[in-house]
Write a protein that holds these residues in place. Structure first.
Motif, PDB file in Angstrom:
ATOM      1  N   ASN A   1      11.688  -4.411  23.941  1.00 42.76           N
ATOM      2  CA  ASN A   1      10.393  -5.095  23.888  1.00 42.76           C
ATOM      3  C   ASN A   1      10.240  -6.128  24.993  1.00 42.76           C
ATOM      4  OD1 ASN A   1       9.254  -3.753  21.604  1.00 42.76           O
ATOM      5  ND2 ASN A   1      10.568  -4.958  20.255  1.00 42.76           N
ATOM      6  N   LEU A   2      11.326  -6.797  25.362  1.00 41.48           N
ATOM      7  CA  LEU A   2      11.246  -7.747  26.469  1.00 41.48           C
ATOM      8  C   LEU A   2      11.097  -7.029  27.806  1.00 41.48           C
ATOM      9  CD1 LEU A   2      13.754 -10.611  25.574  1.00 41.48           C
ATOM     10  CD2 LEU A   2      11.270 -10.586  25.423  1.00 41.48           C
ATOM     11  N   VAL A   3      11.704  -5.863  27.919  1.00 43.21           N
ATOM     12  CA  VAL A   3      11.482  -5.060  29.135  1.00 43.21           C
ATOM     13  C   VAL A   3      10.028  -4.641  29.225  1.00 43.21           C
ATOM     14  CG1 VAL A   3      12.039  -2.884  30.253  1.00 43.21           C
ATOM     15  CG2 VAL A   3      13.872  -4.278  29.306  1.00 43.21           C
ATOM     16  N   VAL A   4       9.441  -4.253  28.085  1.00 44.06           N
ATOM     17  CA  VAL A   4       8.020  -3.897  28.053  1.00 44.06           C
ATOM     18  C   VAL A   4       7.162  -5.093  28.436  1.00 44.06           C
ATOM     19  CG1 VAL A   4       6.124  -3.207  26.537  1.00 44.06           C
ATOM     20  CG2 VAL A   4       8.321  -2.042  26.393  1.00 44.06           C
ATOM     21  N   LEU A   5       7.515  -6.268  27.928  1.00 42.52           N
ATOM     22  CA  LEU A   5       6.766  -7.472  28.258  1.00 42.52           C
ATOM     23  C   LEU A   5       6.907  -7.823  29.734  1.00 42.52           C
ATOM     24  CD1 LEU A   5       5.104  -9.927  27.347  1.00 42.52           C
ATOM     25  CD2 LEU A   5       7.262 -11.087  26.819  1.00 42.52           C
ATOM     26  N   LEU A   6       8.096  -7.633  30.293  1.00 42.61           N
ATOM     27  CA  LEU A   6       8.332  -7.965  31.697  1.00 42.61           C
ATOM     28  C   LEU A   6       7.567  -7.035  32.632  1.00 42.61           C
ATOM     29  CD1 LEU A   6       9.960  -9.804  33.610  1.00 42.61           C
ATOM     30  CD2 LEU A   6      11.751  -8.063  33.602  1.00 42.61           C
ATOM     31  N   THR A   7       7.483  -5.786  32.257  1.00 41.04           N
ATOM     32  CA  THR A   7       6.739  -4.829  33.093  1.00 41.04           C
ATOM     33  C   THR A   7       5.244  -4.858  32.825  1.00 41.04           C
ATOM     34  OG1 THR A   7       7.130  -3.090  31.451  1.00 41.04           O
ATOM     35  CG2 THR A   7       8.716  -3.282  33.249  1.00 41.04           C
ATOM     36  N   THR A   8       4.810  -5.707  31.920  1.00 44.43           N
ATOM     37  CA  THR A   8       3.396  -5.866  31.543  1.00 44.43           C
ATOM     38  C   THR A   8       2.776  -4.551  31.103  1.00 44.43           C
ATOM     39  OG1 THR A   8       2.549  -5.540  33.781  1.00 44.43           O
ATOM     40  CG2 THR A   8       3.152  -7.781  33.168  1.00 44.43           C
TER      41      THR A   8
ATOM     42  N   ASN B   1       2.666  -3.443  27.996  1.00 39.93           N
ATOM     43  CA  ASN B   1       1.952  -3.666  26.735  1.00 39.93           C
ATOM     44  C   ASN B   1       1.734  -5.164  26.535  1.00 39.93           C
ATOM     45  OD1 ASN B   1       0.648  -2.756  24.467  1.00 39.93           O
ATOM     46  ND2 ASN B   1       2.470  -2.792  23.179  1.00 39.93           N
ATOM     47  N   ASN B   2       1.459  -5.825  27.600  1.00 37.36           N
ATOM     48  CA  ASN B   2       1.289  -7.277  27.582  1.00 37.36           C
ATOM     49  C   ASN B   2      -0.140  -7.616  27.166  1.00 37.36           C
ATOM     50  OD1 ASN B   2       1.905  -9.979  28.075  1.00 37.36           O
ATOM     51  ND2 ASN B   2       1.388  -9.853  30.240  1.00 37.36           N
ATOM     52  N   PRO B   3      -0.400  -8.582  26.251  1.00 38.50           N
ATOM     53  CA  PRO B   3       0.561  -9.503  25.617  1.00 38.50           C
ATOM     54  C   PRO B   3       0.815  -9.198  24.148  1.00 38.50           C
ATOM     55  CG  PRO B   3      -1.610 -10.477  25.587  1.00 38.50           C
ATOM     56  CD  PRO B   3      -1.774  -9.066  26.080  1.00 38.50           C
ATOM     57  N   ASP B   4       0.859  -7.937  23.747  1.00 41.94           N
ATOM     58  CA  ASP B   4       1.024  -7.612  22.335  1.00 41.94           C
ATOM     59  C   ASP B   4       2.306  -8.182  21.761  1.00 41.94           C
ATOM     60  OD1 ASP B   4      -1.301  -6.329  22.660  1.00 41.94           O
ATOM     61  OD2 ASP B   4      -0.564  -4.308  22.289  1.00 41.94           O
ATOM     62  N   VAL B   5       3.363  -8.252  22.578  1.00 42.82           N
ATOM     63  CA  VAL B   5       4.644  -8.768  22.089  1.00 42.82           C
ATOM     64  C   VAL B   5       4.543 -10.234  21.707  1.00 42.82           C
ATOM     65  CG1 VAL B   5       7.083  -9.083  22.681  1.00 42.82           C
ATOM     66  CG2 VAL B   5       5.851  -7.070  23.503  1.00 42.82           C
ATOM     67  N   THR B   6       3.673 -10.973  22.374  1.00 41.58           N
ATOM     68  CA  THR B   6       3.581 -12.429  22.154  1.00 41.58           C
ATOM     69  C   THR B   6       2.602 -12.819  21.049  1.00 41.58           C
ATOM     70  OG1 THR B   6       1.825 -12.713  23.788  1.00 41.58           O
ATOM     71  CG2 THR B   6       4.092 -12.752  24.590  1.00 41.58           C
TER      72      THR B   6
END
Length: 512
Positions: free
Chosen positions: A245-252, A254-259
């Motif tokens: 999930n942090l890799v997904v957030l870093l690559t944007t 699925n940003n910003p669903d993780v946050t």
């Protein structure tokens, strides 16, 4: 090409230049134009003719066609990609190439690749071929692909699920593309730097994954009194999910669903994600891009210098060949061409003008470059039919210049038709047509936006008349250009042919 006999004005004797001698000079001149290395065989004559045939436009286009055929073969192999939709439930029967036809096509392609690599080794010589990693890799990849194809023939197409040759197919695209080779070489030289930044990025993600699991523990079922999504339960339940999930957030991706779950619970949790993205996205990823760009820029500069050096070396070798009437003994059997040309002592300092002109005219250079070389040679030659190294090198500097295309003269009319022809052949008409095309695009966007309007049918009548006017204009513009430039000149340019076919299809569509 026949022999040439030239009268030497200094010695008063007649000196012959053999066909093999002229072909050697022509091959070196073509190497200079194409930035090719001269580390290949220069004798006998049949090798030189094979070398010119191999690097001709038609042969290289044929190899490009074979590589494209092999790369596109994957779309009609099992499982085929020829379908209207990617949903397997809606279209289960797809156009698939029969197994026997597929294997025959692959076998023919690989055999052509085998012939290609053998010709390359034969032309370069075995000693030089061993020093070229691309040729060695070419032979190894083709051999592995052939072995894998033989296994597929014995087992069948669908029974053998793992096909190594499918993974090796992009390699052939690099073989026929100098740009792809430069990119691979750049990646190879910057591998350690990229690996170090990737390691730092992995440590960064690992560190924040552990912190995230501490900050967002999974909620217990007894504590879940509402329907709100919990951050720890969805994104940080365990270490593998937190890492992904942090890799997904870093690559944007699925940003910003993780946050969002953590931010909905407490706004201060955004500090954790802000620090993570600032270090990872704006520091480490930027550092990764900078390293790659600097490495590629340095490699590109070095590559351009090497290409220019190869051209200068080939030009000098071509002139040294022209200084001798007979083929140099050191060039008859050896493969080390560069050493032979450097160590050989020529017997004269100038080359006959007739021989140099014959070499330039007999080469496969574009006509614009041939004409430019001959014009500069005629202007600078003041040595009574003899060409010195200074003149020859000055003439060959024209290879570094992009010569503009020759202006094509067309039939001219008189009277008012001359004004119409001037308008049809003018570049301003093309600019005006581009502006009309932009307006046409805007009208199509407006029509698509008003499709669900309550008064769309009334608006559509107006827009249809506007689009009809555009189609008529495109057709008349094409007729005007075709009449002004004449078909021979008009269809010489690809974009004119495309515009004419598009205008004709729109005009025909009006009456359908």
């Amino acid at each position: 090409m026949s022999d040439i006999i030239v009268d030497d004005p200094n010695n008063g004797v007649r000196e012959p230049w053999s066909e093999r001698h002229l072909i050697q000079a022509i091959v070196l001149l073509e190497d200079a134009y194409s930035f090719r290395s001269i580390t290949h065989k220069l004798s006998p004559t049949n090798i030189l003719k094979l070398y010119r045939l191999y690097w001709s436009k038609w042969t290289q286009s044929f190899l490009t066609l074979i590589v494209s055929c092999q790369l596109l073969l994957i779309f009609i192999q099992y499982p085929s990609s020829f379908s209207r939709t990617s949903d397997l439930r809606k279209e289960r029967i797809r156009l698939t190439l029969p197994c026997s036809v597929q294997l025959i096509i692959e076998f023919l392609c690989l055999m052509i690749f085998y012939i290609d690599v053998i010709i390359r080794i034969y032309l370069a010589g075995l000693n030089h071929a061993r020093k070229k990693p691309w040729i060695i890799s070419y032979f190894i990849v083709t051999t592995i692909s052939m072995i894998d194809l033989i296994v597929s023939i014995n087992l069948g197409c669908q029974k053998k699920t793992i096909n190594i040759r499918y993974l090796l197919r992009p390699f052939y695209m690099a073989i026929i593309s100098q740009e792809m080779k430069k990119i691979f070489n750049s990646l190879r030289k910057s591998f350690l730097q990229i690996l170090s930044v990737t390691l730092l990025l992995g440590i960064h993600i690992y560190f924040f994954s552990v912190i995230g699991m501490i900050l967002f523990p999974p909620a217990k079922r007894k504590d879940s009194t509402n329907d709100r999504i919990d951050e720890g339960t969805k994104y940080f339940p365990d270490f593998p999910d937190a890492l992904i999930n942090l890799v997904v957030l870093l690559t944007t991706a699925n940003n910003p669903d993780v946050t969002l779950p953590a931010y909905s619970k407490n706004r201060l949790y955004i500090i954790y994600f802000a620090i993570f993205l600032t270090i990872g996205l704006y520091c480490l990823m930027t550092l990764f891009t900078v390293i790659k760009m600097n490495t590629f820029k340095e490699f590109f500069t070095t590559s351009m210098q090497n290409s220019l050096f190869r051209r200068r070396l080939a030009v000098r070798a071509c002139f040294d060949i022209l200084l001798e009437c007979e083929v140099a003994p050191s060039l008859r059997t050896t493969d080390d061409t560069t050493t032979s040309l450097v160590n050989h002592e020529p017997s004269r300092s100038t080359a006959p003008m007739l021989v140099v002109t014959r070499v330039i005219s007999g080469s496969n250079l574009p006509e614009l470059h041939k004409r430019a070389l001959l014009d500069i040679l005629n202007r600078n030659n003041e040595q009574n039919g003899e060409v010195t190294w200074d003149i020859f090198s000055t003439v060959m500097l024209s290879l570094d210049v992009d010569h503009p295309k020759e202006h094509i003269e067309h039939h001219e009319y008189s009277g008012i038709w001359a004004i119409v022809q001037l308008i049809g052949a003018s570049k301003y008409l093309t600019w005006f047509g581009n502006a009309i095309g932009l307006i046409n695009f805007i009208v199509l966007v407006v029509e698509g936006g008003l499709r669900y309007h309550s008064k769309f049918f009334k608006i559509d009548i107006i827009l249809s008349n506007v689009l009809f006017s555009f189609s008529i204009y495109y057709f008349l513009e094409t007729i005007l250009k075709l009449w002004s430039l004449r078909p021979k000149i008009f269809f010489k340019f690809v974009f004119n042919t495309f515009d004419a076919s598009l205008a004709l299809s729109l005009f025909v569509n009006i009456f359908i």
